[in-house]
Design a protein around this motif. Sequence first.
Motif, PDB file in Angstrom:
ATOM      1  N   ALA A 148       0.858  -1.186   0.000  1.00 51.43           N
ATOM      2  CA  ALA A 148       0.000   0.000   0.000  1.00 51.43           C
ATOM      3  C   ALA A 148       0.893   1.233   0.000  1.00 51.43           C
ATOM      4  CB  ALA A 148      -0.910  -0.012   1.225  1.00 51.43           C
ATOM      5  N   PRO A 149       1.070   1.887  -1.162  1.00 50.57           N
ATOM      6  CA  PRO A 149       1.990   3.025  -1.259  1.00 50.57           C
ATOM      7  C   PRO A 149       1.736   4.126  -0.235  1.00 50.57           C
ATOM      8  CG  PRO A 149       1.288   2.337  -3.437  1.00 50.57           C
ATOM      9  CD  PRO A 149       0.454   1.556  -2.463  1.00 50.57           C
ATOM     10  N   ASP A 150       0.464   4.302   0.177  1.00 48.30           N
ATOM     11  CA  ASP A 150       0.134   5.336   1.158  1.00 48.30           C
ATOM     12  C   ASP A 150       0.033   4.787   2.569  1.00 48.30           C
ATOM     13  OD1 ASP A 150      -0.028   7.300  -0.856  1.00 48.30           O
ATOM     14  OD2 ASP A 150      -2.088   6.701  -1.314  1.00 48.30           O
ATOM     15  N   GLY A 151       0.359   3.522   2.743  1.00 44.03           N
ATOM     16  CA  GLY A 151       0.273   2.901   4.063  1.00 44.03           C
ATOM     17  C   GLY A 151       1.458   3.273   4.932  1.00 44.03           C
ATOM     18  N   PRO A 152       1.399   2.920   6.202  1.00 44.21           N
ATOM     19  CA  PRO A 152       2.498   3.243   7.114  1.00 44.21           C
ATOM     20  C   PRO A 152       3.743   2.416   6.832  1.00 44.21           C
ATOM     21  CG  PRO A 152       0.955   1.772   8.188  1.00 44.21           C
ATOM     22  CD  PRO A 152       0.333   2.134   6.864  1.00 44.21           C
ATOM     23  N   VAL A 153       4.857   2.875   7.343  1.00 47.39           N
ATOM     24  CA  VAL A 153       6.070   2.065   7.376  1.00 47.39           C
ATOM     25  C   VAL A 153       5.969   1.185   8.616  1.00 47.39           C
ATOM     26  CG1 VAL A 153       8.572   2.076   7.692  1.00 47.39           C
ATOM     27  CG2 VAL A 153       7.486   3.745   6.167  1.00 47.39           C
TER      28      VAL A 153
END
Length: 296
Positions: A148-153
């Motif tokens: 998920a590119p916009d997900g958290p690290v």
Amino acid sequence: MSTQNVPPGAVVVGVDGTGKDRRALAWGAVEAARRRTGLHVLYAYPWTVFASEYGIAPSAEILRDASSVTDAAVDEALESVPGLDVTTQVVVADAAVSLVTASEQASVVVLGARGRGAVAGALLGSVSQSVAAHAHGPVVVIREHGGAPDGPVVAGVEPAQGAAAVLEFAFDQARAHGVGLRAVHAHSLASLRTDFFGARTEEFLALAAEQVVVTERSAIDALVAAEAGRGVAVEVVDVEGHPVDVLAEEAVAASLVVVGSRSRSGLAALRLGSVSRGVLCRAPVVAVVRVPVTGG
């Protein structure tokens, strides 16, 4: 291969001319622009695997064809970051050896990988596994699909396994991409149990495990607090379960999973640790960060 051709501090992306290069090049280009170090595209032409033992050298025409792989990679990188400083290199050598050598100069090495899941993971590839195990710095492995590119690290943290280095890299990536950070501490007693343990042993193990979790959580909280003020929203979570399973599940909604791998020499350096290896095989975007060995 000589590291003289790798600009110091560059983001190095290893390519092979297949579709899995695309996401690796896009990620590497953005990272190079962020670091202001330039991107270095490396293609290790596998000719020697088949011909060097017989004294057969590739012709100039064949080497020109090999250069077309890096030319296409440059075009891909510039689509992501127009105007980026990109250098290229074609080497007639083993890919893993070439990339590990390049890692001596690189700020990070990026590789593409295919597939995901138990079978695909088992077949991740000797290049990705070898580079992640032997590189002198961080290695990011990116699969063709997933994440998920916009997900958290997500940072897999364990105080005894170099959590500080893992968190430092994770914080840096989270801040750069404007996303949150989940520091995940997974723990399980399953590996300690057998059918021969009595009730008192089970009780002792449960109490010991609880104390370990509390102690490690305190250490993690202290490490997170040391990174406070970097503009990153942080959530620290304790999860019961095997670290590989927990982090693989977390990876579904994450933009990046960061794990540590101890810097070792000799026989211990021949392979990754079980958690790093397992996460690398199952998560779509993984950074393996080299951490120091603190014990014997």
